[in-house]
Design a protein around this motif. Structure first.
Motif, PDB file in Angstrom:
ATOM      1  N   HIS A  45       0.904  -1.045   0.276  1.00  0.00           N
ATOM      2  CA  HIS A  45       0.215   0.379   0.212  1.00  0.00           C
ATOM      3  C   HIS A  45       0.750   1.298  -0.516  1.00  0.00           C
ATOM      4  CE1 HIS A  45      -3.616  -2.271   2.318  1.00  0.00           C
ATOM      5  NE2 HIS A  45      -2.809  -2.903   2.021  1.00  0.00           N
ATOM      6  N   TYR A  46       0.733   2.219  -0.355  1.00  0.00           N
ATOM      7  CA  TYR A  46       1.213   3.858  -0.094  1.00  0.00           C
ATOM      8  C   TYR A  46       0.150   3.981   0.604  1.00  0.00           C
ATOM      9  CZ  TYR A  46      -2.107   5.646  -4.115  1.00  0.00           C
ATOM     10  OH  TYR A  46      -3.045   6.621  -4.315  1.00  0.00           O
ATOM     11  N   GLU A 109       2.719  -1.156   4.622  1.00  0.00           N
ATOM     12  CA  GLU A 109       2.371  -0.024   4.428  1.00  0.00           C
ATOM     13  C   GLU A 109       3.133   1.657   3.798  1.00  0.00           C
ATOM     14  OE1 GLU A 109      -0.838   1.984   3.777  1.00  0.00           O
ATOM     15  OE2 GLU A 109      -2.037   1.377   4.395  1.00  0.00           O
ATOM     16  N   TYR A 127       8.763   6.941  -5.532  1.00  0.00           N
ATOM     17  CA  TYR A 127       9.438   6.620  -4.638  1.00  0.00           C
ATOM     18  C   TYR A 127      10.856   6.780  -4.644  1.00  0.00           C
ATOM     19  CZ  TYR A 127       4.777   4.001  -4.105  1.00  0.00           C
ATOM     20  OH  TYR A 127       3.544   3.708  -4.264  1.00  0.00           O
ATOM     21  N   GLY A 155      -0.427  -5.398  -5.169  1.00  0.00           N
ATOM     22  CA  GLY A 155      -0.831  -4.524  -4.511  1.00  0.00           C
ATOM     23  C   GLY A 155      -2.455  -4.101  -3.619  1.00  0.00           C
ATOM     24  N   ASP A 166      -3.520   2.050  -4.778  1.00  0.00           N
ATOM     25  CA  ASP A 166      -2.438   2.034  -4.583  1.00  0.00           C
ATOM     26  C   ASP A 166      -1.864   0.695  -4.308  1.00  0.00           C
ATOM     27  OD1 ASP A 166      -4.724   1.756  -2.540  1.00  0.00           O
ATOM     28  OD2 ASP A 166      -2.710   0.797  -0.656  1.00  0.00           O
ATOM     29  N   PRO A 167      -1.000   0.299  -4.607  1.00  0.00           N
ATOM     30  CA  PRO A 167       0.709   1.530  -4.634  1.00  0.00           C
ATOM     31  C   PRO A 167       0.786   2.437  -5.752  1.00  0.00           C
ATOM     32  CG  PRO A 167       1.961  -0.412  -4.948  1.00  0.00           C
ATOM     33  CD  PRO A 167      -0.018  -1.243  -4.969  1.00  0.00           C
ATOM     34  N   PHE A 171       4.818   3.038  -8.813  1.00  0.00           N
ATOM     35  CA  PHE A 171       5.517   1.261  -7.857  1.00  0.00           C
ATOM     36  C   PHE A 171       6.409   0.712  -8.723  1.00  0.00           C
ATOM     37  CE2 PHE A 171       6.108  -2.270  -5.466  1.00  0.00           C
ATOM     38  CZ  PHE A 171       6.125  -1.857  -4.308  1.00  0.00           C
TER      39      PHE A 171
END
Length: 281
Positions: A45-46, A109, A127, A155, A166-167, A171
């Motif tokens: 996750h973000y 997370e 990221y 994800g 997310d992500p 990502f």
């Protein structure tokens, strides 16, 4: 019976009770070979928040949690929930016939701003390299303990397409593939299949069938409806992040064909050529 006899009997009974074992006698010298970890999935996750807010929400907010929180600066992994306990990170979810994945997954997370919507459209946050490197180490550590299958490292968007993003498209799934963590579609096979789908585009039912075989929860009505397009966009975010419009184009069809074909997914092996990944298909 006299009060003296009743008292003596009661005392004897209490004395007997006090000598009973405090717990069951459990012998743990045997172990069955028919077992595996309860953690079958690893879900990424973000947070869509900065570090301070992410920590507060996940540790004291009371509504959501995760086993790990990966900070952005400095790139440090914080364990918030023991891996043997359930964290509340997946919510309403589905993958390959499995539902409500909180009970069978480990959640990570990642501190990341998520996206912002502006005049030029939706923009996702990148990221940092140090964070990616720490994430790869963390994933490898978790997978080694629980023997989580490569195709079950997914994800949040995969298990809740349309509802979650997310992500996100920035990502680095490809980096995870290069590290031997997840399988990746064989580029040569995708290139070989592309002319076929350029000449004869598949219909909506074909896309829905292939997406369902990957693991997504997708309508099976033969129509290119909003939910089906959301699932296509989620698939594209992972394997073709340069264009995640949700359009059922030829390149997406070629990718789906390879992803769902035995031998089409390759798994990187340290100091060796990638090998075909034997998946559930």
């Amino acid at each position: 019976m006299s009060k003296i006899l009743i008292g003596a009997a009661s005392a004897a009974l209490l004395s007997a009770c006090s000598t009973l074992p405090s717990g069951p006698k459990i012998d743990r010298s045997y172990s069955s070979v028919a077992q595996d970890s309860r953690a079958l999935f690893l879900i990424l996750h973000y947070t869509a928040l900065d570090w301070e807010k992410s920590l507060k929400v996940l540790s004291t907010g009371g509504q959501v949690s995760a086993h790990y929180l990966l900070r952005d600066e400095p790139a440090i992994s914080y364990q918030l929930v023991d891996e043997n306990r359930r964290s509340w990170h997946a919510g309403q979810s589905f993958w390959a016939g499995n539902q409500n994945l909180n009970a069978a997954s480990i959640g990570i997370e990642i501190v990341n701003a998520g996206y912002t919507d502006g005049p030029l459209g939706r923009v996702y946050a990148p990221y940092p390299e140090a964070q990616v490197q720490e994430l790869i180490l963390l994933i490898k550590d978790i997978v080694a303990r629980h023997q989580i299958r490569p195709d079950r490292i997914i994800g949040h968007a995969d298990i809740a397409p349309g509802r979650k993003q997310d992500p996100g498209p920035l990502f680095p799934w490809r980096r995870l593939a290069e590290a031997g963590i997840i399988p990746w579609p064989a580029p040569a096979q995708v290139t070989a299949k592309l002319p076929l789908y350029e000449a004869l585009p598949p219909d909506a039912a074909w896309f829905q069938d292939k997406l369902a075989r990957v693991g997504y929860q997708v309508p099976r009505n033969g129509e290119m409806d909003t939910q089906t397009k959301s699932v296509i966009a989620t698939f594209q975010m992972k394997y073709r992040p340069s264009d995640y419009s949700g359009n059922a184009d030829a390149e997406t069809a070629a990718l789906l064909d390879v992803v769902t074909t035995p031998g089409g997914m390759l798994l990187a092996v340290p100091n060796a050529a990638p090998t075909p990944y034997v998946s559930r298909w």
